[in-house]
Design an enzyme around this catalytic site. Sequence first.
Site, PDB file in Angstrom:
ATOM      1  N   ASP A 352      72.270  -0.222  17.367  1.00 31.25           N
ATOM      2  CA  ASP A 352      72.535  -0.243  18.798  1.00 31.25           C
ATOM      3  C   ASP A 352      73.641   0.765  19.083  1.00 31.25           C
ATOM      4  OD1 ASP A 352      72.464  -0.877  21.435  1.00 31.25           O
ATOM      5  OD2 ASP A 352      73.219  -2.919  21.227  1.00 31.25           O
ATOM      6  N   HIS A 353      73.862   1.073  20.340  1.00 28.85           N
ATOM      7  CA  HIS A 353      74.884   2.058  20.685  1.00 28.85           C
ATOM      8  C   HIS A 353      76.275   1.468  20.512  1.00 28.85           C
ATOM      9  CE1 HIS A 353      72.070   5.052  22.119  1.00 28.85           C
ATOM     10  NE2 HIS A 353      71.461   4.145  22.847  1.00 28.85           N
ATOM     11  N   SER A 354      77.207   2.329  20.116  1.00 28.58           N
ATOM     12  CA  SER A 354      78.587   1.891  19.958  1.00 28.58           C
ATOM     13  C   SER A 354      79.153   1.459  21.313  1.00 28.58           C
ATOM     14  CB  SER A 354      79.438   3.009  19.361  1.00 28.58           C
ATOM     15  OG  SER A 354      79.361   4.178  20.156  1.00 28.58           O
TER      16      SER A 354
END
Length: 750
Positions: A352-354
């Site tokens: 997932d995105h940071s």
Amino acid sequence: MQLIRAAWLAVPVVVGLTLLIVWLATGAAEPWGPGWQVAVPFVVFLPVWAAVAAKLWETDAEAGGKSWKGFPATAYLTMTAIVLVWSVSFAAPGSVLAKPKICGPIPSTCQSTFLVMSEACNDVAAVNINLINFSGSVDNPYTFNVYTTYSDCWKCKPRRIFHRSVTVPPTGSNLIERAFYLPTAHGITEMTIEFGPEGLQLPSYTLTHLHPGNQGVYQLNAYSTRLATWFTLDEVESSWSSTVPLATLLTCLVVLYAAWAVGNKIADHMLDGAGFSEAVGICWSSCSRAPGGYTSLAVEMDSGANVNARELGEKAPSSKRARVKALDVLRGSSLVVMNVANYGGMGYWWLDHSKWDGLTVADLVFPWFVWIMGVAMAVAFEGKRLGEGGRSLAFLHVVRRSATLFSVGLLLSTSDGLTSFADLRIPNVLQRFALSYFVSALCILFVPKKPASGTYDAIDSGVEDPMSDAVEPTLWADIRKNTWSWLDPSLRELPIFAAVSCLWLVITFSASFTRDGHDCPAGYLGPGGVSENGMHFNCTGGIANYIDSKMFGPRHMYSGCFPCDTYMDYDVATGRCDYTVGHDPEGFLGALNSVVLCWLGVVTGRIVRDTAGKRRATAFWLAALGFAQCLTAACLCGFQQFGGAIPVNKNLWSFSFILLMSGSGTFLLLFFLATVDWWRLWQGKPFLFVGMNSILYYAMHEALQNYVPFSAPQDGMLTKAMQVISVALGVATNVTVVYWLYRNKLFLKI
């Protein structure tokens, strides 16, 4: 012959569907009785069946019969999916379709000023509280508070997740079951506990560096003696390993791929022994490689063109250029990872995105795609289109392509249930592509420079000309020979893109503003909210977010609660919630750096083009350029995730971020050039299929991500294993579609 083909295709399909029906009918909780005795031989037989079926089908086509291109491989993929689901169930009974054992509420988002709790059944742990040897009564209750801070929340102030007034018997213990629930995707930096008599100042106790596991049950034990009070967090019910489902998936794919390779060898032997090869005049894999480097039966794709089989000793046709496969493979692998991330990342935080600073796997793919576009511009646009059609036609092509990309991006922005154009999101992924492409292409067109000198065919073939020099040149000679041809145009364009980067730096580090009573200092690059103890609560994204809000307006920006889901301020005890303003990661100020990233790709593409046929020179310059960019990025961020001068931040597209993306992309391109184009250790499949239909694949996975079988429902009741399988099947479906298009020579070009 027709009967053999029909039987070969029908029998495994019937067996596979029967296995699936019986498996589901028995509850899918565990392998049924003697069922595995039937299934295991089928698993072993499947790759051989698929290999022979594919060759029989192609044999029929070569003999003039009817052929459904891609059918055997599609059927093989379907059977593989069935076997994969069954295999995971057999290896870990109850882990695939079984319901999670732990479900509980955790803070989710803010609605106005009220905290919304969501029911989480994955990446969650339950905590019991056990109070031992505390003296208390109804008349003398104790207050128990628990505060947490997580490792993904930088310098965040603790937030209360549990509050209760408790009474403890004079002797013995008091157990509070399922007192609260903890997210487990990230570790707990600190857990602060306040415990003491009501009405008095509560002493606090701290536990640090805790790592509760998914679906685990933990007990917070509070001990007291006359001399001291202390707390421990102990596991009382084992957690589920989050890595087992993904490891099982990867292991199954590797085993099945190896079995497929073995199956091809067996198919060669079976068909040759049966006389099929002689009957139709076709040579299978054992003799497909002819001396001299050409294949006797090969299908090479280039923009939908079919390069016919070449006889031994013939010269390769020059009417159709071959593609740089490494670019397609890199583009395709980036898209597949993006697909996984957009479908929920299989429930893994690193897919997932940071949340703000730092990098995850999902953060790599979009910027790599922008960079790859620049590489392709140098190889194809500057090296071929500009030379063939002149500046006028090339300019029209740039305008048309940029407008098309921007329009498709706006169209995809309506796929989330848009009801009014007043809420249409303007900055988005394809819009960022359009801007980056347009600016970079204009510089290629109108900055005065010498015409590109690279030889396209030599680039694509990856074959060094053995007759180019009577004496093998030294590495230094290779490096010097074509350096100026790619360095000169890049130096001429450098002032323009340096000015763009300086504009980003000046705006970011010189402009301050005030929002909702909070003074936001110049150079602020943080997430706002509770970061830095709430000092800059409404300053999320600094001046970049402020410019977007004035340029587009909040209704035309990303409407999700990001990064407020991590940095919002809440109190579970009171239900109070306050959140920072949302941030659009595809905003205007970051687009300036994406233009620079695209140009860095152009520079890399020029190296590949102008050092064609000189592999050592290509490898040297790519490695040197990649190392220099990565080192500069590391220095700018101070070799740390948080707190550097210019942190690596995908949400802001910071300068250090684009340098790191360009440097890492350069190393990855070098790897694919060596393994796919030069040494031909790997054909790049299945990523090659995706890369050759990249726009179609992206639009398809965006538009159809909420529909089965492109994506399975991602509700909270899914176990980690089921999440892995559902995402894998969704991605496999998308790849299968572009594979069919590849086999039928259908490619969408913009």
